[in-house]
Design a protein around this motif. Structure first.
Motif, PDB file in Angstrom:
ATOM      1  N   TRP A  26       0.870  -1.177   0.000  1.00  0.00           N
ATOM      2  CA  TRP A  26       0.000   0.000   0.000  1.00  0.00           C
ATOM      3  C   TRP A  26       0.910   1.231   0.000  1.00  0.00           C
ATOM      4  O   TRP A  26       2.026   1.185   0.509  1.00  0.00           O
ATOM      5  N   VAL A  27       0.450   2.306  -0.574  1.00  0.00           N
ATOM      6  CA  VAL A  27       1.267   3.519  -0.619  1.00  0.00           C
ATOM      7  C   VAL A  27       0.469   4.666  -0.012  1.00  0.00           C
ATOM      8  O   VAL A  27      -0.597   5.028  -0.506  1.00  0.00           O
ATOM      9  N   TRP A  28       1.002   5.200   1.047  1.00  0.00           N
ATOM     10  CA  TRP A  28       0.375   6.358   1.698  1.00  0.00           C
ATOM     11  C   TRP A  28       0.779   7.593   0.912  1.00  0.00           C
ATOM     12  O   TRP A  28       1.933   8.002   0.939  1.00  0.00           O
ATOM     13  N   THR A  64      -2.872   3.363  13.195  1.00  0.00           N
ATOM     14  CA  THR A  64      -3.689   2.335  13.849  1.00  0.00           C
ATOM     15  C   THR A  64      -4.508   1.626  12.775  1.00  0.00           C
ATOM     16  O   THR A  64      -4.625   2.122  11.642  1.00  0.00           O
ATOM     17  N   PRO A  65      -5.097   0.471  13.109  1.00  0.00           N
ATOM     18  CA  PRO A  65      -5.974  -0.177  12.136  1.00  0.00           C
ATOM     19  C   PRO A  65      -7.098   0.744  11.651  1.00  0.00           C
ATOM     20  O   PRO A  65      -7.504   0.663  10.489  1.00  0.00           O
ATOM     21  N   TRP A  66      -7.573   1.601  12.513  1.00  0.00           N
ATOM     22  CA  TRP A  66      -8.611   2.555  12.108  1.00  0.00           C
ATOM     23  C   TRP A  66      -8.073   3.491  11.019  1.00  0.00           C
ATOM     24  O   TRP A  66      -8.702   3.700   9.986  1.00  0.00           O
ATOM     25  N   LEU A 104      -9.208   3.715   7.044  1.00  0.00           N
ATOM     26  CA  LEU A 104      -9.652   4.953   6.404  1.00  0.00           C
ATOM     27  C   LEU A 104      -8.844   5.255   5.148  1.00  0.00           C
ATOM     28  O   LEU A 104      -9.366   5.720   4.150  1.00  0.00           O
ATOM     29  N   LEU A 105      -7.555   4.982   5.237  1.00  0.00           N
ATOM     30  CA  LEU A 105      -6.678   5.291   4.103  1.00  0.00           C
ATOM     31  C   LEU A 105      -6.889   4.343   2.932  1.00  0.00           C
ATOM     32  O   LEU A 105      -6.899   4.767   1.784  1.00  0.00           O
ATOM     33  N   PHE A 106      -7.041   3.060   3.242  1.00  0.00           N
ATOM     34  CA  PHE A 106      -6.973   2.065   2.177  1.00  0.00           C
ATOM     35  C   PHE A 106      -8.207   1.190   2.075  1.00  0.00           C
ATOM     36  O   PHE A 106      -8.266   0.288   1.231  1.00  0.00           O
ATOM     37  N   GLY A 107      -9.190   1.415   2.898  1.00  0.00           N
ATOM     38  CA  GLY A 107     -10.385   0.575   2.847  1.00  0.00           C
ATOM     39  C   GLY A 107     -11.063   0.589   1.488  1.00  0.00           C
ATOM     40  O   GLY A 107     -11.768  -0.347   1.128  1.00  0.00           O
TER      41      GLY A 107
END
Lengths: 226, 802
Positions: B122-124, B152-154, B158-161
């Motif tokens: 994944w790329v932020w 965090t998993p949250w 949010l970023l990659f869901g």
């Protein structure tokens, strides 16, 4: 793995046999108890011979080899062909057999490039050598006739004078197989399975050529040696 | 009867004797009833349990007319007032064991014992801070652990869901919930079974992404499958909201909680929904997250994988059982996942068969795979190269091919707003050695991020921390946008305020940023000019006038006053807006336009400025003007000057309390580490953390007639071979020439001079082959002649020469 073991044992044993036979004819052997395998004396004798080759930078040995070559091959052209053939084959055998026996990866890099270049030189010299020497290696002594009686007692029925022509043709045939398999791997006709088979043929041909070359060197080049 | 009495306990017989005839009958009946009930219970307890969901051998898929269940395992009644979203866990679970599935490949990133071969991280992406940070829970080389970065998993969900399949970190257990998360409001993202197994064309990945963005995690699957319409936004709802609270009657416009209106046409009279379920997902489902396409190529020109063209689907090779431990199909996968069936579905598995196996397993040709003869291909290539080197990815060109991938560049999400991003720049193919020493084509990405460096330890800094420290340094366009927005209010309806500078026109776009286009006129040649765009013409916002005149045209005065009033209303205006023109200074004082002397040097053209105390400051600081102009029209978002200033700002506010003394703030981009030297200037150097992250590619597979080597050895082996010598230049958000350049042969671990020499030898190879053929002909003829001669002597046909 089979090739590696076979090649190593065959070449080592043959080299030992040839050099021990020469040792048996030398005065050093006569001073030992004849008939018994004198490995210590052999080692000393072999060490001294090797040292004498490299003494004074190898120059005397080089000059002796040059004289011997001129004696065996008076014709200058033939002499240069033999030098080219021997030189290229020496490198081919050394590089090929070292990589084949002592590594799993196979040949690569500069040694591979030089191997291919030397292979071309070897093929050219072998062709010339075959043209120039074929006639002298076709027939045996006058008294020798190939018939069913000869074949029944083969190889004891072969006279010693036939050793050189046999070694010659084994070398040429092996050299031909080497060249054919090398060219075969460079053309676009053969499948992967055929290529794999050609590699095996190439290796065993190299082994046969090396054995023939060693015998030829011992029986022809070193024949006048005491 | 006597025997029966003798079998009863003494207490019972006593009662029978005392109770009389009727009582005896009643008691007997009761005793009989209890006995029968006990026998029945015992019988039930001893009945063997039927195993769940075993395949009976039928090749058909059962019709899924099933009751939908919510997260509380209650059947969903679509006609209810506020139905809850359906839960895959409880709806699918009666037949398909959820616990077995949740350890599958798509859901076990954080828990898998063996991560296997590297895959795409994944790329932020944060364009403002120039962050391109590769992340993965799977401990692949080059990818950062999200937890180590402070995600965090949250946060991760949010970023990659948008491109996650649900489950895994997006479905935390109670004890895994972290402070600051809103799982109780949004719900968990359960495994989205319908995301793959919904055969309906209505399955909508865009809807899934939209619901995830709205934090409607529990509702996303329902919306994406079009089982119902989902409205509201959990992101706007207070943190104490509970799903049973339902809608807020006092707010039906803004903070509307998520709700669902089911499509009643899907349900029968018993409230069972008819779902179009497929056992094998179509390729579309896989491509929603696993697609990659060249950037410059139009869609109609794109050739699909040769296997797809032949009729195979993704799942023809990438198979799994109920456990969803999927076959990835790379060589050596059997070592990582022994349970998956070895190398059955690698290239060699289908095309060559398993030579070491017996019977049918040893045969090639599975699924109709043709057997490759590889004529003329030296055997050494099979030891050094994987199949994909010659058969997969784009044909090696002079430069690497830039691609976009679904997950990195956010593809496949359609709507009014643009979702996909130019960055990160992913390029292919780069050839690297796998763990077996074989070359494998890979995709490559250069990371970019801010970090604390202490010794050799690097800790990335989160973008929000960078923004907090850097402030307006990272938003140089904002002042210009504010000015243009203010000026536009005073222009005619068909005019838009623009800035003209250095041959470019800057205009505010719908996202609140600036679009740049080319300009060939006279405005803005020496100084930035504020202008108006009317259709395609660019005109000055202020008509030409003589500032030295006693009486200035009232229309001009009126226009000027309005513009100054508009600028005065800007947010964060640092002072009073003024106009400087030649030796005059115009400002608005108590609603009147006042003209005074310009205290500074005369201005050749009208120039707006801020009067801050006794000083005059430019309307837009020179740094912001310079940075905006430099980055106009480029995908880069940072200049070296910006990076240096931000590094100073970050160094001043060390973001991590653990950093302590000795921690230095650095920036990675384009394969280089940038740090401030003693003079405060930016130095660039190499560093392990700046190295690119790579992952093998296997698709798209090209047809055999388009594989490397089809034209001969010189496809790869020649002096100027692109395959061996082309360069990969570092890319990133930083506009700089100081990037790392790596040659293809360096990636492969090959010596460049030798490969050049080897390639050169192929120029004379045809001649060499012909010469060799000639020598073979000569030697062969001689040998043949001698053989014939020998045979002739043996048969007596040839007499010995005298």
């Amino acid at each position: 793995m089979f090739f590696r073991i076979t090649a190593f044992i065959l070449l080592a044993a043959y080299a030992f046999w040839l050099s021990y036979r020469r040792f048996q004819k030398s005065p050093a052997f006569n001073r030992t108890k004849a008939g018994r395998l004198s490995l210590d004396a052999y080692a000393v004798w072999a060490g001294r011979r090797l040292a004498s080759i490299f003494a004074s930078g190898g120059r005397p040995a080089f000059e002796a080899a040059d004289r011997r070559l001129a004696l065996i091959y008076p014709d200058r052209t033939l002499r240069w062909v033999v030098i080219g053939l021997a030189g290229s084959f020496a490198y081919l055998a050394a590089s090929g057999l070292v990589f084949a026996v002592f590594t799993t990866r196979g040949m690569f890099g500069i040694p591979l490039l030089l191997h291919v270049v030397a292979g071309g030189l070897f093929a050219a010299c072998l062709a010339a050598f075959a043209i120039l020497r074929a006639k002298d290696n076709v027939s045996g002594p006058e008294s020798f006739v190939i018939d069913r009686f000869t074949l029944r007692k083969f190889p004891r029925s072969l006279p010693p004078e036939l050793l050189r022509p046999v070694l010659f043709w084994v070398f040429v045939a092996a050299g031909l197989a080497l060249a054919v398999t090398a060219l075969g791997s460079m053309v676009r006709f053969f499948s992967f399975d055929a290529q794999a088979g050609m590699i095996d043929v190439h290796r065993y041909s190299a082994l046969a050529a090396t054995v023939a070359a060693m015998g030829f060197f011992d029986s022809v080049f070193l024949a006048g040696d005491r | 009867m006597r025997i029966f009495r003798q079998a009863l306990p003494r207490s019972v017989t006593t009662i029978l004797d005392l109770s009389g005839g009727a009582g005896r009958i009643a008691i007997s009946i009761a005793f009989l009833f209890v006995s029968l009930a006990s026998v029945a219970t015992l019988a039930a307890g001893q009945t063997p349990q039927m195993p769940k969901a075993q395949w009976d051998g039928s090749r058909t898929t059962p019709v899924h007319l099933i009751p939908l269940k919510d997260q509380f395992d209650q059947q969903i009644i679509p006609t209810e007032a506020n139905p809850l979203p359906f839960s895959a866990r409880f709806s699918c679970a009666p037949c398909h064991e959820y616990a077995a599935i949740r350890n599958g490949l798509h859901f076990n990133a954080a828990t898998a014992a063996n991560p296997g071969r590297a895959g795409e991280p994944w790329v932020w992406v944060d364009e403002k801070t120039g962050t391109l940070l590769p992340l993965s829970y799977r401990k692949w080389a080059g990818a950062w652990d999200p937890a180590a970065v402070g995600l965090t998993p949250w946060d991760f969900t949010l970023l990659f869901g948008r491109h996650m399949a649900g489950g895994g970190v997006a479905e935390p257990d109670e004890f895994e919930v972290t402070p600051g998360s809103r799982w109780e409001v949004s719900g968990r993202v359960e495994i989205n079974c319908l995301g793959c197994h919904n055969g309906s064309n209505a399955q909508d990945q865009s809807e899934w992404a939209k619901q995830i963005l709205r934090e409607n995690f529990g509702w996303a699957a329902t919306a994406a499958a079009k089982i119902g319409e989902v409205g509201g936004m959990a992101s706007r709802v207070r943190g104490t909201w509970d799903i049973y609270d339902g809608p807020n009657p006092d707010d039906t416009e803004w903070a509307v909680p998520p709700y669902v209106r089911y499509d009643r046409g899907l349900f029968d009279s018993k409230h069972r929904a008819l779902l179009d379920i497929v056992h094998k997902p179509s390729d579309d489902r896989c491509l929603a997250c696993h697609a990659a396409a060249p950037v410059a190529e139009p869609k109609y020109k794109y050739d699909e994988d040769v296997h797809s063209a032949a009729g195979l689907g993704c799942v023809s090779c990438h198979r799994n059982d109920l456990s969803h431990a999927m076959v990835r199909g790379y060589e050596g996968e059997a070592l990582d996942s022994p349970a998956l069936g070895g190398d059955d579905f690698t290239c060699a598995g289908c095309h060559l068969g398993d030579q070491s196996a017996k019977g049918g397993q040893a045969l090639s040709g599975r699924l109709g795979a043709p057997y490759p003869k590889h004529k003329g291909f030296p055997a050494v290539h099979f030891k050094r190269l994987s199949c994909t080197v010659c058969h997969s990815g784009p044909w090696p060109a002079k430069t690497l091919t830039r691609v976009r991938t679904s997950r990195a560049n956010r593809l496949g999400i359609f709507g009014i707003a643009r979702w996909w991003t130019d960055l990160p720049a992913v390029v292919e193919p780069v050839y690297l050695r796998d763990r077996n020493g074989k070359l494998t084509p890979s995709r490559l990405l250069w990371p970019a991020f801010w970090a604390e460096k202490k010794g050799r330890t690097v800790t990335p800094i989160k973008p929000e921390a960078v923004v907090a420290a850097a402030g307006s340094l990272l938003n140089p366009q904002q002042r210009i946008v504010n000015v243009l927005t203010a000026l536009s209010l005073q222009l005619d309806a068909d005019q838009t305020a623009v800035l003209v500078k250095s041959g470019k026109v800057f205009e505010v776009n719908v996202d609140g940023g600036l679009n740049a286009s080319a300009y060939t006129g006279d405005l803005g040649a020496t100084e930035p000019a504020w202008a108006a765009k009317q259709e395609e013409k660019i005109i000055s916002v202020l008509p030409e006038f003589d500032p030295a005149a006693e009486e200035i045209d009232t229309a001009v005065q009126d226009r000027l006053q309005k513009l100054l009033d508009a600028l005065a209303g800007m947010p964060d205006a640092p002072g009073k807006p003024v106009l400087i023109y030649q030796k005059a200074l115009f400002k608005v004082t108590e609603t009147y336009l006042e003209k005074t002397d310009n205290p500074g040097p005369p201005a050749a053209a009208p120039r707006f400025a801020w009067a801050v105390g006794d000083k005059l400051e430019p309307l837009v600081p020179e740094f912001e003007m310079r940075t905006t102009a430099a980055l106009a029209g480029l995908e880069q978002t940072l200049t070296e000057e910006q990076v240096a200033l931000v590094l100073k700002a970050l160094q001043t506010k060390a973001s991590s309390p653990q950093a302590g003394d000795g921690a230095e703030i650095v920036y990675f981009s384009g394969g280089r580490l940038f740090r401030l030297n003693r003079d405060g200037r930016l130095d660039a150097e190499n560093d392990d953390s700046a190295e690119p992250v790579t992952w093998p590619l296997a698709h798209e597979v090209r047809p055999a007639r388009q594989s490397l080597g089809v034209n001969g050895c010189t496809d790869c082996h020649r002096f100027g071979s692109a395959f061996l010598f082309r360069k990969a230049e570092g890319t990133g958000p930083l506009l700089t020439s100081r990037v790392k350049t790596v040659s293809a042969n360096a990636f492969m671990g090959l010596d460049r001079p030798y490969q050049k020499l080897f390639g050169l030898s192929f120029a004379v190879r045809p001649l060499f082959k012909w010469a060799l053929f000639l020598f073979i002909l000569v030697i062969g003829s001689i040998v043949a002649l001698v053989l014939f001669f020998g045979v002739g002597r043996l048969t007596g046909l040839v007499e010995k020469r005298k």
